[in-house]
Write an enzyme that holds these catalytic residues in place. Structure first.
Site, PDB file in Angstrom:
ATOM      1  N   THR A  72       2.198  -2.757   8.426  1.00  0.00           N
ATOM      2  CA  THR A  72       2.259  -3.429   9.724  1.00  0.00           C
ATOM      3  C   THR A  72       3.683  -3.929   9.949  1.00  0.00           C
ATOM      4  OG1 THR A  72      -0.034  -4.076   9.454  1.00  0.00           O
ATOM      5  CG2 THR A  72       1.231  -5.273  11.120  1.00  0.00           C
ATOM      6  N   GLU A  83      -3.593 -14.476   3.084  1.00  0.00           N
ATOM      7  CA  GLU A  83      -3.823 -13.418   4.070  1.00  0.00           C
ATOM      8  C   GLU A  83      -5.316 -13.303   4.391  1.00  0.00           C
ATOM      9  OE1 GLU A  83      -2.400  -9.541   2.849  1.00  0.00           O
ATOM     10  OE2 GLU A  83      -3.203  -8.560   4.632  1.00  0.00           O
ATOM     11  N   THR A 106       0.816  -1.221   0.000  1.00  0.00           N
ATOM     12  CA  THR A 106       0.000   0.000   0.000  1.00  0.00           C
ATOM     13  C   THR A 106       0.849   1.271   0.000  1.00  0.00           C
ATOM     14  OG1 THR A 106      -1.643  -1.249   1.246  1.00  0.00           O
ATOM     15  CG2 THR A 106      -1.916   1.145   1.189  1.00  0.00           C
ATOM     16  N   GLU A 107       0.363   2.254  -0.743  1.00  0.00           N
ATOM     17  CA  GLU A 107       1.029   3.568  -0.817  1.00  0.00           C
ATOM     18  C   GLU A 107      -0.006   4.653  -0.532  1.00  0.00           C
ATOM     19  OE1 GLU A 107       2.919   3.845  -4.634  1.00  0.00           O
ATOM     20  OE2 GLU A 107       4.226   2.121  -4.198  1.00  0.00           O
TER      21      GLU A 107
HETATM   22  C1  LIG Z   1      -3.926  -0.919  10.392  1.00  0.00           C
HETATM   23  C2  LIG Z   1      -3.632  -1.234   8.969  1.00  0.00           C
HETATM   24  C3  LIG Z   1      -2.630  -2.150   8.655  1.00  0.00           C
HETATM   25  C4  LIG Z   1      -2.312  -2.412   7.320  1.00  0.00           C
HETATM   26  N1  LIG Z   1      -1.237  -3.241   7.034  1.00  0.00           N
HETATM   27  C5  LIG Z   1      -0.794  -3.284   5.745  1.00  0.00           C
HETATM   28  C6  LIG Z   1       0.449  -3.947   5.430  1.00  0.00           C
HETATM   29  O1  LIG Z   1       1.120  -4.542   6.311  1.00  0.00           O
HETATM   30  N2  LIG Z   1       0.904  -3.920   4.157  1.00  0.00           N
HETATM   31  C7  LIG Z   1       0.210  -3.298   3.143  1.00  0.00           C
HETATM   32  O2  LIG Z   1       0.669  -3.308   2.023  1.00  0.00           O
HETATM   33  N3  LIG Z   1      -0.980  -2.679   3.411  1.00  0.00           N
HETATM   34  C8  LIG Z   1      -1.474  -2.651   4.676  1.00  0.00           C
HETATM   35  N4  LIG Z   1      -2.666  -2.007   4.954  1.00  0.00           N
HETATM   36  C9  LIG Z   1      -3.397  -1.366   3.863  1.00  0.00           C
HETATM   37  C10 LIG Z   1      -4.726  -1.995   3.516  1.00  0.00           C
HETATM   38  O3  LIG Z   1      -4.534  -3.202   2.828  1.00  0.00           O
HETATM   39  C11 LIG Z   1      -5.496  -0.937   2.706  1.00  0.00           C
HETATM   40  O4  LIG Z   1      -5.915   0.058   3.624  1.00  0.00           O
HETATM   41  C12 LIG Z   1      -6.662  -1.498   1.965  1.00  0.00           C
HETATM   42  O5  LIG Z   1      -6.217  -2.325   0.912  1.00  0.00           O
HETATM   43  C13 LIG Z   1      -7.569  -0.390   1.384  1.00  0.00           C
HETATM   44  O6  LIG Z   1      -6.829   0.540   0.653  1.00  0.00           O
HETATM   45  P1  LIG Z   1      -7.016   2.115   0.959  1.00  0.00           P
HETATM   46  O7  LIG Z   1      -6.894   2.286   2.420  1.00  0.00           O
HETATM   47  O8  LIG Z   1      -6.079   2.865   0.095  1.00  0.00           O
HETATM   48  O9  LIG Z   1      -8.495   2.442   0.539  1.00  0.00           O
HETATM   49  P2  LIG Z   1      -9.003   2.876  -0.903  1.00  0.00           P
HETATM   50  O10 LIG Z   1      -8.544   1.890  -1.910  1.00  0.00           O
HETATM   51  O11 LIG Z   1      -8.669   4.304  -1.125  1.00  0.00           O
HETATM   52  O12 LIG Z   1     -10.568   2.735  -0.728  1.00  0.00           O
HETATM   53  C14 LIG Z   1     -11.427   3.778  -0.219  1.00  0.00           C
HETATM   54  C15 LIG Z   1     -12.864   3.293  -0.389  1.00  0.00           C
HETATM   55  O13 LIG Z   1     -13.140   3.112  -1.785  1.00  0.00           O
HETATM   56  C16 LIG Z   1     -13.652   1.816  -1.982  1.00  0.00           C
HETATM   57  N5  LIG Z   1     -13.246   1.307  -3.308  1.00  0.00           N
HETATM   58  C17 LIG Z   1     -12.013   1.258  -3.839  1.00  0.00           C
HETATM   59  N6  LIG Z   1     -12.039   0.664  -5.020  1.00  0.00           N
HETATM   60  C18 LIG Z   1     -13.324   0.309  -5.254  1.00  0.00           C
HETATM   61  C19 LIG Z   1     -14.006  -0.367  -6.312  1.00  0.00           C
HETATM   62  N7  LIG Z   1     -13.363  -0.824  -7.387  1.00  0.00           N
HETATM   63  N8  LIG Z   1     -15.335  -0.555  -6.178  1.00  0.00           N
HETATM   64  C20 LIG Z   1     -16.011  -0.120  -5.093  1.00  0.00           C
HETATM   65  N9  LIG Z   1     -15.417   0.519  -4.058  1.00  0.00           N
HETATM   66  C21 LIG Z   1     -14.108   0.720  -4.150  1.00  0.00           C
HETATM   67  C22 LIG Z   1     -13.024   0.978  -0.892  1.00  0.00           C
HETATM   68  O14 LIG Z   1     -13.713  -0.220  -0.698  1.00  0.00           O
HETATM   69  C23 LIG Z   1     -13.119   1.935   0.279  1.00  0.00           C
HETATM   70  O15 LIG Z   1     -14.417   1.900   0.823  1.00  0.00           O
HETATM   71  C24 LIG Z   1      -3.041  -1.782   6.280  1.00  0.00           C
HETATM   72  C25 LIG Z   1      -4.088  -0.904   6.584  1.00  0.00           C
HETATM   73  C26 LIG Z   1      -4.360  -0.607   7.897  1.00  0.00           C
HETATM   74  C27 LIG Z   1      -5.448   0.398   8.186  1.00  0.00           C
END
Ligand SMILES: Cc1cc2nc3c(=O)[nH]c(=O)nc-3n(C[C@H](O)[C@H](O)[C@H](O)COP(=O)(O)OP(=O)(O)OC[C@H]3O[C@@H](n4cnc5c(N)ncnc54)[C@H](O)[C@@H]3O)c2cc1C
Length: 386
Positions: free
Chosen positions: A165, A249, A133-134
């Site tokens: 994480t 995962e 994630t970025e």
């Molecule tokens: C505490 C924590 C630990 C984490 N640990 C890790 C880690 O170790 N490594 C890592 O790489 N990542 C990690 N993550 C990241 C996590 O996997 C992402 O937060 C998650 O994949 C969602 O991405 P985003 O937060 O950018 O949300 P976004 O992708 O910006 O989504 C925002 C909203 O838009 C919706 N949305 C997006 N695309 C669509 C679509 N096509 N159709 C309908 N709705 C859509 C989403 O469902 C959401 O409701 C972690 C996140 C948290 C909060």
């Protein structure tokens, strides 16, 4: 309720593992919950302790220092962590290392890479994290911007990662990078970055709603020189790694949720039998019994879907759809069960003492992390021809 003794796909030795994980969690993890939540991390020596006990290497071969087991052993470990009451943060930190960062190194890595990261990782001496994630790319994995530019003998990496994480303390990061200008599905590769490489910087430790005892890091890379020996699998073949990792995962998240549901329901039963209102135990009210019955039904449905998916995964079936369903169903269900538990505890549910408010906060990440509910529905829809 709970895992019934040695029912398939589990065997007798899994019951012994359940017991030993359970004893460890109750004695060496649960008593420190508040302290570690407040510190916003658990001590680093918990990794070495888990390594000593063999829990970080359950599914890795003995020649690498593992226990020679398989996915089912890992599933038992993850379920018992949450079923015996470990916080979401502790479970997340340990599992991000042993079940999320190390498996792709083992699966896609060569012998040198296994020796460098998996062997010390199994001992808990090096800690790993997975960096996908970025700030500008979460669900839309293909649009990551961290760029690895090919140079003589390796790559130079520039970019950033967030929400990682173990990101603050990780010694190695299994990092998704763009390795073509266009990026996208055919232009992503995984490089293993090490935190002491010049230009690798931890830029932040994030404050969160839940998972307080896990460190969630923000990382920046400025001209980080990564040797070619750090490429995992095929150049530009990183998407295969992402997909194989996500399946496990997500299944683990479902398994952890099933364990947490059992834990909360047991707590709610005990509490409502002891707590009195209007001259009788709260459990005597029909409303309480019905709520508990619904919680138990949801937990049983979650367990059945998850364990059946695990069994089929273990037998080598393509369970992309079922994994997505199990993740979708169990993560929402756990939020509801945690919320119901808080309600059954009344005001005490809102206080720290019984740890059910923490469980509710911890559960909220489930429908977001590892692929959101909306993304799970997209995947399920595709498998239905929609
Ligand atoms: C505490 C924590 C630990 C984490 N640990 C890790 C880690 O170790 N490594 C890592 O790489 N990542 C990690 N993550 C990241 C996590 O996997 C992402 O937060 C998650 O994949 C969602 O991405 P985003 O937060 O950018 O949300 P976004 O992708 O910006 O989504 C925002 C909203 O838009 C919706 N949305 C997006 N695309 C669509 C679509 N096509 N159709 C309908 N709705 C859509 C989403 O469902 C959401 O409701 C972690 C996140 C948290 C909060």
């Amino acid at each position: 309720m709970g895992p019934s003794a040695a029912s398939p796909p589990f065997g007798e030795h899994h019951e012994e593992l359940r017991e030993s994980v359970g004893r460890f969690v109750e004695k060496e993890i649960v008593p420190h919950t508040d302290e570690w939540e407040e510190a916003r991390e658990f001590p680093g020596d918990l990794f070495t302790r888990c390594g000593e006990l063999g829990f970080l290497g359950l599914k890795f071969p003995a020649e690498y220092g593992g226990q020679g087991g398989d996915h089912l052993d890992d599933a038992v470990w993850v379920e018992e962590l949450s079923r015996r009451g470990a916080s979401g943060g502790v479970a997340a930190g340990l599992n991000a290392h042993s079940s999320i960062a190390m498996p792709p190194v083992f699966e896609f890595g060569d012998e040198w890479q296994r020796q460098r990261w998996v062997v010390p990782g199994i001992r808990g001496e090096k800690v790993g994290a997975l960096g996908i994630t970025e700030p500008g790319a979460g669900s839309d994995v293909a649009s990551i911007r961290t760029m690895a530019t090919k140079v003589e003998g390796g790559w130079v990496v520039n970019g950033s990662k967030t929400f990682i994480t173990n990101g603050v303390r990780a010694d190695f990061l299994v990092c998704a990078c763009r390795t073509t200008e266009e990026g996208g599905h055919g232009g992503i590769s995984f490089l293993v970055l090490e935190s002491d490489m010049p230009g690798y910087e931890v830029t932040g430790k994030l404050e969160k709603l839940g998972w307080h005892s896990s460190d969630t890091g923000e990382l920046a890379f400025e001209d980080v020189e990564v040797p070619e020996t750090h490429l995992l699998g095929e150049e530009n073949g990183g998407f295969a790694l992402i997909m194989s990792n996500f399946a496990w995962e997500r299944l683990l998240m479902a398994i952890g949720a099933v364990g947490a549901m059992d834990h909360l329901i047991e707590k709610a039963i005990t509490y409502t039998k002891e707590r009195h209102a209007f001259g009788r135990p709260v459990a005597d009210f029909q409303a309480t019994r019905h709520r508990l019955a619904e919680m138990a039904t949801t937990a049983a449905a979650s367990r059945t879907l998850t364990v059946d998916t695990l069994r089929r995964f273990h037998e080598g079936e393509d369970v992309t759809r079922e994994v997505s369903m199990a993740k979708l169903f169990t993560q929402r269900a756990l939020v509801e069960i945690a919320d119901d538990t808080v309600q059954l505890f009344g005001g005490w549910g809102y206080m720290r003492e019984y740890q059910v408010e923490r469980a509710l906060r911890d559960a909220r990440l489930g429908p977001i992390g590892g692929g959101t509910d909306e993304i799970m529905k997209e995947i399920i829809g595709k498998t239905m021809g929609l």
